[in-house]
Design a protein around this motif. Structure first.
Motif, short mmCIF file in Angstrom:
data_model
loop_
_atom_site.label_atom_id
_atom_site.label_comp_id
_atom_site.label_asym_id
_atom_site.label_seq_id
_atom_site.Cartn_x
_atom_site.Cartn_y
_atom_site.Cartn_z
N ASP A 100 -16.41 17.82 18.19
CA ASP A 100 -17.63 18.51 18.60
C ASP A 100 -18.58 18.81 17.44
O ASP A 100 -19.46 19.67 17.54
CB ASP A 100 -17.32 19.77 19.38
CG ASP A 100 -16.43 20.76 18.62
OD1 ASP A 100 -15.84 20.38 17.58
OD2 ASP A 100 -16.32 21.91 19.07
N VAL A 101 -18.45 18.07 16.32
CA VAL A 101 -19.40 18.19 15.22
C VAL A 101 -20.80 17.95 15.77
O VAL A 101 -21.01 17.02 16.55
CB VAL A 101 -19.09 17.15 14.11
CG1 VAL A 101 -20.26 17.00 13.16
CG2 VAL A 101 -17.84 17.54 13.35
N ASN A 102 -21.76 18.80 15.39
CA ASN A 102 -23.12 18.63 15.92
C ASN A 102 -24.20 18.68 14.84
O ASN A 102 -25.38 18.54 15.14
CB ASN A 102 -23.41 19.63 17.04
CG ASN A 102 -23.16 21.07 16.62
OD1 ASN A 102 -23.16 21.41 15.44
ND2 ASN A 102 -22.94 21.92 17.60
N VAL A 103 -23.81 18.89 13.58
CA VAL A 103 -24.74 18.83 12.45
C VAL A 103 -24.04 18.02 11.36
O VAL A 103 -22.91 18.35 10.98
CB VAL A 103 -25.12 20.23 11.91
CG1 VAL A 103 -26.03 20.11 10.69
CG2 VAL A 103 -25.78 21.08 12.98
N VAL A 104 -24.71 16.98 10.89
CA VAL A 104 -24.15 16.14 9.83
C VAL A 104 -25.16 16.07 8.69
O VAL A 104 -26.30 15.64 8.90
CB VAL A 104 -23.82 14.72 10.34
CG1 VAL A 104 -23.24 13.87 9.20
CG2 VAL A 104 -22.87 14.77 11.53
N TYR A 105 -24.74 16.53 7.52
CA TYR A 105 -25.54 16.40 6.31
C TYR A 105 -24.89 15.30 5.47
O TYR A 105 -23.68 15.30 5.27
CB TYR A 105 -25.54 17.71 5.50
CG TYR A 105 -25.86 17.47 4.04
CD1 TYR A 105 -27.17 17.27 3.62
CD2 TYR A 105 -24.85 17.37 3.09
CE1 TYR A 105 -27.46 17.00 2.30
CE2 TYR A 105 -25.13 17.09 1.77
CZ TYR A 105 -26.43 16.91 1.38
OH TYR A 105 -26.72 16.62 0.07
N THR A 106 -25.71 14.37 4.98
CA THR A 106 -25.20 13.34 4.08
C THR A 106 -25.99 13.34 2.79
O THR A 106 -27.19 13.63 2.78
CB THR A 106 -25.26 11.93 4.71
OG1 THR A 106 -26.61 11.54 4.87
CG2 THR A 106 -24.54 11.91 6.06
N VAL A 107 -25.34 12.97 1.72
CA VAL A 107 -25.93 12.97 0.39
C VAL A 107 -27.02 11.91 0.24
O VAL A 107 -27.93 12.06 -0.57
CB VAL A 107 -24.85 12.84 -0.70
CG1 VAL A 107 -24.23 11.45 -0.68
CG2 VAL A 107 -25.39 13.21 -2.06
N ASN A 108 -26.92 10.81 1.01
CA ASN A 108 -27.93 9.75 0.94
C ASN A 108 -27.90 8.94 2.23
O ASN A 108 -27.03 9.13 3.07
CB ASN A 108 -27.74 8.87 -0.30
CG ASN A 108 -26.45 8.08 -0.28
OD1 ASN A 108 -25.71 8.03 0.70
ND2 ASN A 108 -26.14 7.44 -1.40
N GLU A 109 -28.87 8.05 2.36
CA GLU A 109 -28.95 7.28 3.59
C GLU A 109 -27.84 6.26 3.78
O GLU A 109 -27.43 6.04 4.92
CB GLU A 109 -30.31 6.59 3.76
CG GLU A 109 -31.35 7.51 4.32
CD GLU A 109 -32.20 8.12 3.23
OE1 GLU A 109 -32.29 7.53 2.14
OE2 GLU A 109 -32.75 9.20 3.47
N PRO A 110 -27.31 5.60 2.75
CA PRO A 110 -26.16 4.73 3.02
C PRO A 110 -25.03 5.50 3.70
O PRO A 110 -24.47 5.03 4.70
CB PRO A 110 -25.77 4.21 1.63
CG PRO A 110 -27.08 4.16 0.89
CD PRO A 110 -27.80 5.41 1.36
N ALA A 111 -24.69 6.69 3.21
CA ALA A 111 -23.65 7.49 3.86
C ALA A 111 -24.10 7.90 5.26
O ALA A 111 -23.29 7.91 6.20
CB ALA A 111 -23.33 8.73 3.03
N ALA A 112 -25.38 8.20 5.43
CA ALA A 112 -25.90 8.57 6.75
C ALA A 112 -25.81 7.41 7.73
O ALA A 112 -25.43 7.59 8.89
CB ALA A 112 -27.35 9.04 6.64
N LEU A 113 -26.14 6.21 7.26
CA LEU A 113 -26.06 5.05 8.15
C LEU A 113 -24.63 4.76 8.55
O LEU A 113 -24.36 4.38 9.70
CB LEU A 113 -26.71 3.83 7.47
CG LEU A 113 -28.22 3.93 7.30
CD1 LEU A 113 -28.73 2.82 6.39
CD2 LEU A 113 -28.93 3.93 8.64
N GLY A 114 -23.68 4.96 7.64
CA GLY A 114 -22.27 4.82 7.99
C GLY A 114 -21.85 5.85 9.02
O GLY A 114 -21.17 5.54 10.01
#
Length: 183
Positions: free
Chosen positions: A100-114
């Motif tokens: 039920d994770v509903n907020v995801v912070y990523t350090v950069n867009e490659p990690a975000a795209l993954g």
């Protein structure tokens, strides 16, 4: 995008203000969570220990969201090395433990795209999941931010940093101005 270490090793440098970038996406995520009426369950897809740009971005995100690093809203913090494949893998591990994770912070867009790949594969409702990042790479902007799959990112402008650095050097030589700055 990384500060000089130690800072006194140089007279001046121009770099991304990583903490401010993180703070901006943290503020955005906080407002979106409130507007969606979410009880935030936050996953942090970080860079790697000891890398100042990642640490500054994460701290900025936490400050912007209005929480500390030990807040119970944070359900997972993992390292991705800023890599798409590791971002996908780590997001899958997080969803296995906390679906039920509903907020995801990523350090950069490659990690975000993954992470996005994994969220889609898991059939997570992206309309009720906030995904934010830092970097503003062209491909990610075109393929994920504009179509609203990554909700927000804070963009860096390396050409601006270079231009402002050269301008500061020229002014220092011509007029004796002090060097330094943050973009």
């Amino acid at each position: 995008d990384t500060p000089v270490d130690p800072p006194d090793a140089v007279d001046a440098f121009y770099a991304t203000d990583n903490e401010a970038a993180g703070r901006l996406v943290g503020q955005y995520a906080s407002v979106q969570a409130q507007e969606l009426g979410l009880d935030p369950k936050i996953a942090i897809l970080d860079l790697a220990p000891g890398i100042s740009s990642g640490e500054l971005r994460r701290q900025g995100f936490l400050d912007g969201f209005g929480i500390s690093g030990d807040d119970p809203a944070i359900v997972a913090t993992v390292d991705t090395e800023g890599d798409r494949e590791l971002g996908a893998q780590r997001m899958a591990e997080i969803l296995a433990q906390t679906p039920d994770v509903n907020v995801v912070y990523t350090v950069n867009e490659p990690a975000a795209l993954g992470a996005l790949d994994t969220l889609k594969e898991a059939d997570v409702d992206l309309g009720r999941t906030i995904l934010v990042s830092v970097d503003g790479g062209c491909r990610a902007m075109k393929n994920a931010v504009r179509p609203a799959e990554i909700d927000a990112t804070a963009m860096q402008f390396p050409a601006n940093m270079a231009r402002e650095g050269v301008r500061a050097l020229a002014n220092a030589i011509r007029e004796g101005e002090a060097l330094g700055g943050n973009l």
